[in-house]
Design a protein around this motif. Structure first.
Motif, PDB file in Angstrom:
ATOM      1  N   THR A   1       4.517 -15.612  28.078  1.00 38.31           N
ATOM      2  CA  THR A   1       3.436 -14.991  27.013  1.00 38.31           C
ATOM      3  C   THR A   1       2.531 -15.720  25.820  1.00 38.31           C
ATOM      4  N   MET A   2       3.522 -15.955  25.388  1.00 45.15           N
ATOM      5  CA  MET A   2       3.072 -16.778  24.238  1.00 45.15           C
ATOM      6  C   MET A   2       2.145 -17.446  24.713  1.00 45.15           C
ATOM      7  N   ALA A   3       1.937 -18.572  25.636  1.00 44.71           N
ATOM      8  CA  ALA A   3       1.217 -19.215  25.943  1.00 44.71           C
ATOM      9  C   ALA A   3      -0.043 -18.489  26.008  1.00 44.71           C
TER      10      ALA A   3
ATOM     11  N   LEU B   1       1.998 -24.247  29.755  1.00 46.98           N
ATOM     12  CA  LEU B   1       0.677 -23.720  28.974  1.00 46.98           C
ATOM     13  C   LEU B   1       0.122 -24.294  30.173  1.00 46.98           C
TER      14      LEU B   1
ATOM     15  N   ARG C   1      -1.332 -15.592  24.823  1.00 49.52           N
ATOM     16  CA  ARG C   1      -2.095 -14.918  23.919  1.00 49.52           C
ATOM     17  C   ARG C   1      -2.695 -16.116  23.361  1.00 49.52           C
ATOM     18  N   THR C   2      -2.053 -17.904  23.044  1.00 53.07           N
ATOM     19  CA  THR C   2      -1.997 -18.838  22.431  1.00 53.07           C
ATOM     20  C   THR C   2      -3.888 -18.951  23.047  1.00 53.07           C
TER      21      THR C   2
ATOM     22  N   ILE D   1       9.924 -16.367  29.993  1.00 45.21           N
ATOM     23  CA  ILE D   1       8.626 -14.737  30.177  1.00 45.21           C
ATOM     24  C   ILE D   1       8.133 -14.759  28.720  1.00 45.21           C
ATOM     25  N   SER D   2       8.300 -15.317  27.951  1.00 41.31           N
ATOM     26  CA  SER D   2       8.270 -14.679  26.408  1.00 41.31           C
ATOM     27  C   SER D   2       7.648 -16.165  26.007  1.00 41.31           C
ATOM     28  N   LEU D   3       7.966 -17.402  26.326  1.00 41.97           N
ATOM     29  CA  LEU D   3       6.971 -18.609  26.195  1.00 41.97           C
ATOM     30  C   LEU D   3       5.809 -18.040  26.921  1.00 41.97           C
TER      31      LEU D   3
ATOM     32  N   ALA E   1      -1.342 -11.023  26.753  1.00 47.59           N
ATOM     33  CA  ALA E   1      -0.272 -10.366  28.131  1.00 47.59           C
ATOM     34  C   ALA E   1       1.329 -10.081  26.948  1.00 47.59           C
ATOM     35  N   ILE E   2       2.390  -9.756  27.663  1.00 45.25           N
ATOM     36  CA  ILE E   2       3.095  -9.131  27.916  1.00 45.25           C
ATOM     37  C   ILE E   2       4.359  -9.209  28.801  1.00 45.25           C
ATOM     38  N   SER E   3       5.533 -10.007  28.181  1.00 46.66           N
ATOM     39  CA  SER E   3       6.356 -10.164  29.183  1.00 46.66           C
ATOM     40  C   SER E   3       7.565  -9.448  29.103  1.00 46.66           C
TER      41      SER E   3
END
Lengths: 409, 409
Positions: B84-86, B20, B88-89, B80-82, B94-96
């Protein structure tokens, strides 16, 4: 020589020790010339742990469905690589393949993907090289090349679909129960394991509450006409074969099983005008909220006043939203009242044999009457009959029905 | 408006909190119109944990290199998924993308892959949609569609290569040091951070033991002519820019840095006949064993007897195998003795400025002499001079040389 797809769930590959045990068993059981495809889920709690990580980033991570798929597909990738190493450590040629590599094409509905097509050329090539092919279940890839998970029961669906695409001889689903039972043994101690059941019966059983197989994978088996063998991870005894038609004496059974469902709530809209379009009013409002309605009974309350009662069931999960929606419609329709009952359950019998056997329903109702169980509503399909009863009477009711159709030998 | 590739290593994304923080920082620093590609490694200890799992299956899992790649590439896929979620949060699109999705084509040398080509069409498309593109470092895909990891320093290499293929304005490598120093600050407290260094100098520094950047990624930067900015994960201060030529006053420095290497062993083969082919005999035997030899000095021991001494260095890791190989050759050649010395170190100066400045070597040797450090062997390249010395004298030697070329301001 046979081509067999074998699916092992997460608890069967929960530790590296269990993974080694699965590999040993498969090698021990393999007949010369057999071609084996393994479909495996993520190890034990891996998926939950990954979801937990995502929740640390955002408490509601499933709003990012594509990224959840990117995250969760790693779980199966870990288990296939480890299981493949286990095979190779034991001297067996093996190779791991992801959903993408086995040509599992899906739509782009992330976390709830549907399989569109399978092009398993790579699987065949690797089998022909003498490999056991270890495939990541639960996952495919969409037209953009992005990973997509298949949602609940996804690994079973992967396995059966892959078996279909490969024209496999059978698909074996290894699970923590040793087959499909005529009823849930936790509720009905007399429940007996079936040797065989048809796709349609299994689908009806699953729809009516039997939990072993998700309907999706059974539908897939029916579509490809692939026999599905549901059997135990822990023993070698045969389980239950799901297939198109019976091959054995079991066809003599009129009904195949007793299913039950406690995740039911009853909603009664009382005293609505008995005009055309009333049902549409209520159920299209529910459909707009994506609420599935199950048993529907419309009964005449008062012919002179021309009012009717509308009774239906939904799941307990959907109840709060259902109540809100129905209350609004009831007010608009000037209904007398809306009653909600949560202590209800559905008990059902399933069997292709009831087609053309009108006595079946009467025997079911008689068994319930003898057990002093009142029937609240009835619904029927071609191969099933369901009764809505009091939840507290479920065990009694189910046992009475099971005894009627499966008398002690 | 600039296109920038930023690489964050495993310790920078070691926890969800750190992930984050990285996302917050990148969003805060982003200029309007900037296009950002993030290349990230696996979270903290993930890779070690995955290797540990594999070792529970087989104590030597790296014999299954393809399966190790299948296993290890999941680590970056999680981060990368986490990340990217960060993003977007925090409200940032963003995209992984995995190595495969960014078109990172490699050869099939699993666990030590080399990049053959990059076709980053997907990256460009996602950037044009306004996304920060979060890319899994350390991984590509071979012609069969199988995942291949790039080996040591692989994420840096991914980042620089991707920057090259995208014709990015720069590539920023975030690390736990704040730049490239004129020497290792742990050994030489006076070491100073460089604003700039050329690719060739950086390569020579790395080759001679400076650890910040793996030579592969620097070579990649040179090939694509992409400036590499080595900077701190923890501060905003500018780090060191690696590029083709200096743009600033730093070109006045004759040498760029002092490198050292303690992972050195000295082997002396004494008293071998001074005939043609002797060197070939020794070093082709070592090459057959894939042992890299560094400094080589041949000196005449005795002209009358026509015998010579052959001295060379190798790494401590390769020493056991080297000794075995050399002993066999020495016996065949009737050498007088083979001496091994492990308490040795190599200290080097690097700088394009020494070209055409013959006084540089003399100044280095003089500094060592003044510090009373004996030189055991010398080797030179176009832009470096290395001296083999006693390991116990390394600190003294390196400090003396550094003081000679980087006097206090």
């Amino acid at each position: 020589m046979a081509l067999i797809v074998k699916k092992f769930g997460g608890s069967s590959v929960g530790t590296t020790e269990k993974i080694l045990n699965v590999a040993k068993r498969i090698i021990a059981e393999k007949q010369p010339g057999d071609q084996i495809v393994m479909v495996v889920s993520a190890m034990g709690d891996t998926t939950d742990e990954l979801i937990e990580l995502a929740k640390q980033i955002n408490p509601n991570p499933y709003q990012y469905t594509r990224e959840m798929d990117m995250l969760l597909t790693t779980g199966e990738q870990v288990s296939i690589s480890l299981l493949t190493m286990a095979f190779r450590t034991l001297g067996q040629k093996a190779i791991s393949l992801t959903g993408q590599m086995v040509g599992m094409k899906t739509n782009s509905v992330h976390t709830k993907g549907k399989i569109l097509d399978i092009k398993p050329a790579r699987v065949k090539k690797e089998l022909d090289k003498g490999n056991i092919v270890v495939v990541a279940g639960f996952q495919g890839v969409d037209e953009h090349g992005d990973p997509v998970t298949l949602g609940r029961g996804g690994s079973d669906t992967s396995a059966v679909a892959l078996a279909g695409a490969l024209k496999a001889d059978s698909c074996e689903i290894y699970t923590d129960v040793d087959g499909i039972y005529s009823a849930d043994p936790r509720l009905i101690p007399d429940a007996r394991k079936m040797q065989e059941i048809t796709y349609d019966e299994m689908l009806e059983m699953a729809r009516l509450g039997a939990g072993v197989m998700q309907p999706r994978s059974v539908e897939m088996g029916k579509y490809f006409n692939i026999p599905i063998h549901v059997r135990s991870t822990f023993t070698n005894t045969p389980g239950t074969m799901i297939r198109e038609a019976y091959t054995m004496e079991e066809k003599d059974f009129l009904i195949r099983g007793v299913a039950h469902d406690k995740n039911v709530a009853k909603i009664a809209v009382l005293g609505v005008p008995n005009n055309p379009g009333i049902a549409k009013e209520i159920f299209s409002a529910l459909a707009d909220k994506n609420i599935a309605v199950d048993m529907i009974v419309q009964s005449i309350r008062n012919i002179e006043k021309n009012v009717t009662d509308m009774v239906f069931t939904t799941t307990l999960d959907d109840l709060p939203e259902t109540k809100k929606t129905v209350d609004a419609v009831a007010e608009k329709l000037h209904a007398v009242a809306v009653l909600i009952e949560e202590d209800v359950a559905k008990v059902s019998i399933v069997g292709a044999g009831m087609l053309g056997n009108p006595g079946i329903a009467a025997r079911m109702f008689g068994a319930l009457a003898d057990a002093n169980v009142n029937i609240d509503a009835i619904s029927t399909s071609e191969i099933s009959i369901s009764c809505l009863i009091k939840g507290s009477e479920l065990s009694e009711a189910a046992n009475a029905i099971h005894k009627e159709f499966f008398p002690d030998k």
